[in-house]
Design an enzyme around this catalytic site. Structure first.
Site: not given
Length: 328
Positions: A117, A141
């Site tokens: 990501t 995250y």
């Protein structure tokens, strides 16, 4: 034809990867615990239910299917939840990835394609963001994804495993004619939330901040169709299976869309106007996130083919025909 284990293959991006793999002549095997995934999205290969932290179950699946490569999409993904429950995110995302790579080593499977990501970069220091951009995640995250990248690099150096770290920007869209699309619970992404407003499934759409340093004051994001993302995964798998070098690459379009532009595009595509109201900025939001795609274009000969109107059209077709509760 290669056999590819897709962890999280019953999820959003994972199911699109399975479709793309099958179309390319490969044999996908889905491994998913159905925490975020849906068995209805498993359409193109065998399904094995299990948790990526369960080493014995993984070893059993590897022994049965003997995969040539792994596409690792299984993870907890909600940024806000990672702030509230970081322990869960580190356990699933990092411990799970380490367990998976340990089983890969024991099974002599040495190709690892990782669903990463742009959150590993944190707040943008320059735009567009290339792969050498400083890495300073602002959420647990993001840190779990960066730690998995680091761990896989070290494991690759020790074992000869080859990897591809594919750093998504904003995944969006669907493959409605194939019966797969986005279904998150809870849903936090802008495009489905706007479409849910049109469908009467939520009351209004909030624009978080209207005075950002962008061309119209709303946040700017780089939306990339999940079918284009899936194509990049197939290219990465085939590169590594063919003996190609490991790489880390951004997956985006290189062209951002602001929230106001997204709403205008939705009205253009659907013929309906989204009921949207301004709201205060959210902590942790960046004004703009746009990918530099030079490296992936060069290394994988990959460019996205679907623009924002196609993304919206496919998502609209998907969400309009899938009733709430169908996927839990």
């Amino acid at each position: 034809m290669a056999t590819i284990l897709v962890t999280g293959g019953a999820g959003y991006v994972g199911s699109h990867c399975c479709l793309a793999l099958k179309r390319a002549g490969h044999d996908p095997v889905v491994y998913d615990n159905l925490y975020n995934g849906h068995e209805q999205l498993v359409k193109w290969g065998a399904f094995e239910r299990g948790d990526i932290r369960d080493k014995a179950r993984l070893a059993e699946v590897f022994a049965r299917h003997k995969p040539d490569a792994v596409i690792h999409c299984a993870a907890l993904i909600e940024v806000g939840e990672s702030v509230k429950h970081p322990d869960r995110f580190y356990d699933v995302n990092v411990t799970g990835a380490l367990t998976l790579m340990d089983v890969m080593r024991e099974a002599a499977c040495n190709v690892f394609v990782f669903s990463s990501t742009c959150a590993i970069y944190g707040a943008p220091q320059r735009l567009p963001m290339d792969e050498d951009h400083p890495q300073a995640p602002v959420s647990p995250y993001g840190w779990t994804k960066l730690m998995t990248e680091r761990a896989s690099r070290d494991i690759a150096a020790a074992t000869g495993m080859r990897f591809a770290h594919l750093r998504y920007f904003n995944a969006a869209g669907a493959a409605p004619d194939e019966g797969i699309g986005e279904r998150h619970t809870p849903e936090s992404h802008a495009l489905p939330l706007a479409l849910f407003t049109l469908l009467g499934r939520r009351d209004g759409f909030k624009i978080f901040g209207t005075n950002w340093d962008t061309r119209d004051g709303s946040c700017l994001r780089d939306y990339v169709h999940t079918l284009d993302l899936a194509d990049a995964h197939v290219r990465a798998v085939e590169r590594l299976l063919g003996g190609g070098a490991s790489l880390a690459a951004n997956l985006g379009t290189g062209d951002g869309v602001t929230v106001l532009e997204l709403l205008a595009a939705i009205e253009r595509v659907t013929g309906q106007r989204v009921d949207a109201t301004p709201a205060p900025r959210r902590d942790g939001d960046a004004p703009a996130l746009v990918a530099d795609t030079t490296l992936v274009e060069r290394e994988l000969s990959w460019t996205p083919h679907r623009g924002i109107d196609a993304i919206i059209a496919d998502a609209w077709k998907w969400h309009a025909k899938v009733e709430p509760g169908v996927f839990g």
